[in-house]
Design a protein around this motif. Sequence first.
Motif, PDB file in Angstrom:
ATOM      1  N   TRP A  61       0.838  -1.212   0.000  1.00 26.88           N
ATOM      2  CA  TRP A  61       0.000   0.000   0.000  1.00 26.88           C
ATOM      3  C   TRP A  61       0.870   1.259   0.000  1.00 26.88           C
ATOM      4  CZ3 TRP A  61      -4.665  -0.379   3.895  1.00 26.88           C
ATOM      5  CH2 TRP A  61      -5.374  -1.570   3.683  1.00 26.88           C
ATOM      6  N   VAL A  62       2.134   1.122   0.396  1.00 27.49           N
ATOM      7  CA  VAL A  62       3.021   2.268   0.652  1.00 27.49           C
ATOM      8  C   VAL A  62       4.004   2.486  -0.484  1.00 27.49           C
ATOM      9  CG1 VAL A  62       4.770   3.226   2.224  1.00 27.49           C
ATOM     10  CG2 VAL A  62       2.954   1.769   3.128  1.00 27.49           C
ATOM     11  N   SER A  63       4.198   3.749  -0.841  1.00 26.85           N
ATOM     12  CA  SER A  63       5.313   4.128  -1.707  1.00 26.85           C
ATOM     13  C   SER A  63       5.866   5.459  -1.192  1.00 26.85           C
ATOM     14  CB  SER A  63       4.880   4.234  -3.177  1.00 26.85           C
ATOM     15  OG  SER A  63       3.841   5.179  -3.310  1.00 26.85           O
ATOM     16  N   ALA A  64       7.091   5.741  -1.562  1.00 26.70           N
ATOM     17  CA  ALA A  64       7.758   6.955  -1.078  1.00 26.70           C
ATOM     18  C   ALA A  64       7.988   7.932  -2.219  1.00 26.70           C
ATOM     19  CB  ALA A  64       9.090   6.601  -0.421  1.00 26.70           C
ATOM     20  N   GLN A  65       7.947   9.227  -1.864  1.00 24.20           N
ATOM     21  CA  GLN A  65       8.360  10.290  -2.776  1.00 24.20           C
ATOM     22  C   GLN A  65       7.509  10.364  -4.049  1.00 24.20           C
ATOM     23  OE1 GLN A  65      11.188  12.554  -2.066  1.00 24.20           O
ATOM     24  NE2 GLN A  65      10.531  11.783  -0.085  1.00 24.20           N
ATOM     25  N   ASP A  66       6.202  10.121  -3.922  1.00 24.72           N
ATOM     26  CA  ASP A  66       5.314  10.286  -5.076  1.00 24.72           C
ATOM     27  C   ASP A  66       5.014  11.765  -5.269  1.00 24.72           C
ATOM     28  OD1 ASP A  66       4.034   7.550  -6.156  1.00 24.72           O
ATOM     29  OD2 ASP A  66       4.569   7.353  -4.041  1.00 24.72           O
ATOM     30  N   LYS A  67       5.047  12.213  -6.512  1.00 27.94           N
ATOM     31  CA  LYS A  67       4.794  13.625  -6.768  1.00 27.94           C
ATOM     32  C   LYS A  67       3.401  13.834  -7.350  1.00 27.94           C
ATOM     33  CE  LYS A  67       7.290  13.611 -11.190  1.00 27.94           C
ATOM     34  NZ  LYS A  67       8.399  14.195 -11.952  1.00 27.94           N
ATOM     35  N   MET A  68       2.863  15.019  -7.064  1.00 25.08           N
ATOM     36  CA  MET A  68       1.523  15.382  -7.503  1.00 25.08           C
ATOM     37  C   MET A  68       1.580  16.811  -8.026  1.00 25.08           C
ATOM     38  SD  MET A  68      -1.447  17.200  -6.610  1.00 25.08           S
ATOM     39  CE  MET A  68      -1.310  17.601  -4.866  1.00 25.08           C
ATOM     40  N   LEU A  69       1.031  17.032  -9.224  1.00 24.52           N
ATOM     41  CA  LEU A  69       1.054  18.352  -9.838  1.00 24.52           C
ATOM     42  C   LEU A  69      -0.328  18.982  -9.696  1.00 24.52           C
ATOM     43  CD1 LEU A  69       2.659  20.464 -11.445  1.00 24.52           C
ATOM     44  CD2 LEU A  69       1.819  19.361 -13.533  1.00 24.52           C
ATOM     45  N   PRO A  70      -0.477  19.979  -8.812  1.00 19.43           N
ATOM     46  CA  PRO A  70      -1.782  20.633  -8.677  1.00 19.43           C
ATOM     47  C   PRO A  70      -2.145  21.380  -9.958  1.00 19.43           C
ATOM     48  CG  PRO A  70      -0.342  21.141  -6.808  1.00 19.43           C
ATOM     49  CD  PRO A  70       0.511  20.500  -7.865  1.00 19.43           C
ATOM     50  N   PRO A  71      -3.429  21.440 -10.292  1.00 25.94           N
ATOM     51  CA  PRO A  71      -3.856  22.179 -11.489  1.00 25.94           C
ATOM     52  C   PRO A  71      -3.352  23.620 -11.460  1.00 25.94           C
ATOM     53  CG  PRO A  71      -5.674  20.921 -10.585  1.00 25.94           C
ATOM     54  CD  PRO A  71      -4.548  20.822  -9.583  1.00 25.94           C
ATOM     55  N   GLY A  72      -2.853  24.090 -12.593  1.00 31.42           N
ATOM     56  CA  GLY A  72      -2.375  25.459 -12.692  1.00 31.42           C
ATOM     57  C   GLY A  72      -0.977  25.684 -12.164  1.00 31.42           C
ATOM     58  N   HIS A  73      -0.307  24.634 -11.691  1.00 26.69           N
ATOM     59  CA  HIS A  73       1.046  24.746 -11.149  1.00 26.69           C
ATOM     60  C   HIS A  73       2.068  24.251 -12.163  1.00 26.69           C
ATOM     61  CE1 HIS A  73       0.440  25.354  -6.627  1.00 26.69           C
ATOM     62  NE2 HIS A  73      -0.749  25.477  -7.168  1.00 26.69           N
ATOM     63  N   LYS A  74       3.265  24.812 -12.090  1.00 24.86           N
ATOM     64  CA  LYS A  74       4.370  24.340 -12.915  1.00 24.86           C
ATOM     65  C   LYS A  74       5.257  23.357 -12.148  1.00 24.86           C
ATOM     66  CE  LYS A  74       4.585  28.444 -15.849  1.00 24.86           C
ATOM     67  NZ  LYS A  74       5.397  29.586 -16.295  1.00 24.86           N
ATOM     68  N   LEU A  75       5.212  23.449 -10.824  1.00 32.86           N
ATOM     69  CA  LEU A  75       6.063  22.600  -9.993  1.00 32.86           C
ATOM     70  C   LEU A  75       5.209  21.598  -9.220  1.00 32.86           C
ATOM     71  CD1 LEU A  75       8.541  25.276  -8.576  1.00 32.86           C
ATOM     72  CD2 LEU A  75       8.917  23.682 -10.465  1.00 32.86           C
ATOM     73  N   HIS A  76       5.745  20.388  -9.071  1.00 27.79           N
ATOM     74  CA  HIS A  76       5.065  19.333  -8.332  1.00 27.79           C
ATOM     75  C   HIS A  76       5.249  19.519  -6.828  1.00 27.79           C
ATOM     76  CE1 HIS A  76       5.665  17.433 -12.281  1.00 27.79           C
ATOM     77  NE2 HIS A  76       4.652  16.647 -11.958  1.00 27.79           N
ATOM     78  N   TYR A  77       4.361  18.925  -6.060  1.00 26.53           N
ATOM     79  CA  TYR A  77       4.581  18.671  -4.642  1.00 26.53           C
ATOM     80  C   TYR A  77       4.908  17.187  -4.501  1.00 26.53           C
ATOM     81  CZ  TYR A  77       2.731  23.174  -3.054  1.00 26.53           C
ATOM     82  OH  TYR A  77       2.534  24.509  -2.818  1.00 26.53           O
ATOM     83  N   THR A  78       5.831  16.866  -3.619  1.00 30.58           N
ATOM     84  CA  THR A  78       6.209  15.472  -3.399  1.00 30.58           C
ATOM     85  C   THR A  78       5.783  15.049  -2.004  1.00 30.58           C
ATOM     86  OG1 THR A  78       8.105  15.701  -4.878  1.00 30.58           O
ATOM     87  CG2 THR A  78       8.127  13.833  -3.366  1.00 30.58           C
ATOM     88  N   ALA A  79       4.964  14.005  -1.926  1.00 30.25           N
ATOM     89  CA  ALA A  79       4.549  13.445  -0.642  1.00 30.25           C
ATOM     90  C   ALA A  79       5.711  12.655  -0.051  1.00 30.25           C
ATOM     91  CB  ALA A  79       3.342  12.533  -0.842  1.00 30.25           C
ATOM     92  N   ASP A  80       5.931  12.790   1.257  1.00 30.56           N
ATOM     93  CA  ASP A  80       6.951  11.948   1.882  1.00 30.56           C
ATOM     94  C   ASP A  80       6.607  10.482   1.637  1.00 30.56           C
ATOM     95  OD1 ASP A  80       8.353  14.151   2.801  1.00 30.56           O
ATOM     96  OD2 ASP A  80       7.463  14.098   4.798  1.00 30.56           O
ATOM     97  N   PHE A  81       5.339  10.126   1.917  1.00 29.30           N
ATOM     98  CA  PHE A  81       4.854   8.773   1.673  1.00 29.30           C
ATOM     99  C   PHE A  81       3.422   8.851   1.157  1.00 29.30           C
ATOM    100  CE2 PHE A  81       7.854   8.549   5.192  1.00 29.30           C
ATOM    101  CZ  PHE A  81       8.800   7.699   4.651  1.00 29.30           C
ATOM    102  N   LEU A  82       3.102   7.930   0.291  1.00 30.07           N
ATOM    103  CA  LEU A  82       1.736   7.786  -0.200  1.00 30.07           C
ATOM    104  C   LEU A  82       1.248   6.401   0.183  1.00 30.07           C
ATOM    105  CD1 LEU A  82      -0.769   8.440  -1.977  1.00 30.07           C
ATOM    106  CD2 LEU A  82       0.564   7.624  -3.945  1.00 30.07           C
ATOM    107  N   ILE A  83       0.086   6.344   0.828  1.00 31.57           N
ATOM    108  CA  ILE A  83      -0.588   5.078   1.086  1.00 31.57           C
ATOM    109  C   ILE A  83      -1.876   5.102   0.280  1.00 31.57           C
ATOM    110  CG2 ILE A  83      -1.800   3.678   2.808  1.00 31.57           C
ATOM    111  CD1 ILE A  83       0.258   4.544   4.858  1.00 31.57           C
ATOM    112  N   ILE A  84      -2.100   4.059  -0.506  1.00 30.66           N
ATOM    113  CA  ILE A  84      -3.343   3.928  -1.268  1.00 30.66           C
ATOM    114  C   ILE A  84      -4.120   2.740  -0.719  1.00 30.66           C
ATOM    115  CG2 ILE A  84      -4.400   3.589  -3.527  1.00 30.66           C
ATOM    116  CD1 ILE A  84      -1.917   4.813  -4.792  1.00 30.66           C
TER     117      ILE A  84
END
Length: 198
Positions: A61-84
């Motif tokens: 369920w866990v992964s590290a350093q997944d990035k997410m690009l918010p709408p209208g942004h040029k730069l991603h945010y990176t989650a320390d950890f993502l659990i799905i």
Amino acid sequence: MLAFKIFIYMSKPYFPLLFIPELVKHHNFLPITPPTGTGTAPIGASEKLFEDVLSRRFGDWVSAQDKMLPPGHKLHYTADFLIIEPTTGLHFDIEVDESICFRTGKATHFIGDDDYRNKCFIDANWVVIRFAEEQVSSQPVRCCRFIANVITGCTGNKSKVEQFKEVPRLDKVQQWTKGQALKLKKSHYRQSYLEARK
């Protein structure tokens, strides 16, 4: 539902901080903005150790350093950890917050510092859980217990929570102001709990 007790409890400026998107409260679980790959953000001092604990408790369920690009942004945010959570696809952004950045020496993650970042993840329909680095360093399994309870409260999936029946509740840590973070830097507070972990 169990989760609503947690929501009320977390309304004070104490770690762990919990942010639940409105859509999730209405059982709409899929992310509006999915992750877009692995980021390159610096990994914090306690994150590798915590990743090992998270992986043992939550498996794939866990992964590290997944990035997410918010709408209208040029730069991603990176989650320390993502659990799905696999039955609903609900995304949990797990963050580890330190008071001082070792690299820059500046105060960080103080009250208000992450408000916009949190909003971007919430707008993407990700649940955000923020722990103080001190909690992750000294109470990693208790942090996992908290995560498992939030997952159960949000999705009804109890498959992970059973393993924490005998684990005590996580001790709270008050979130710091910018001024308090600078005082903690002078007292070498961060080094004290990181060295205690060795």
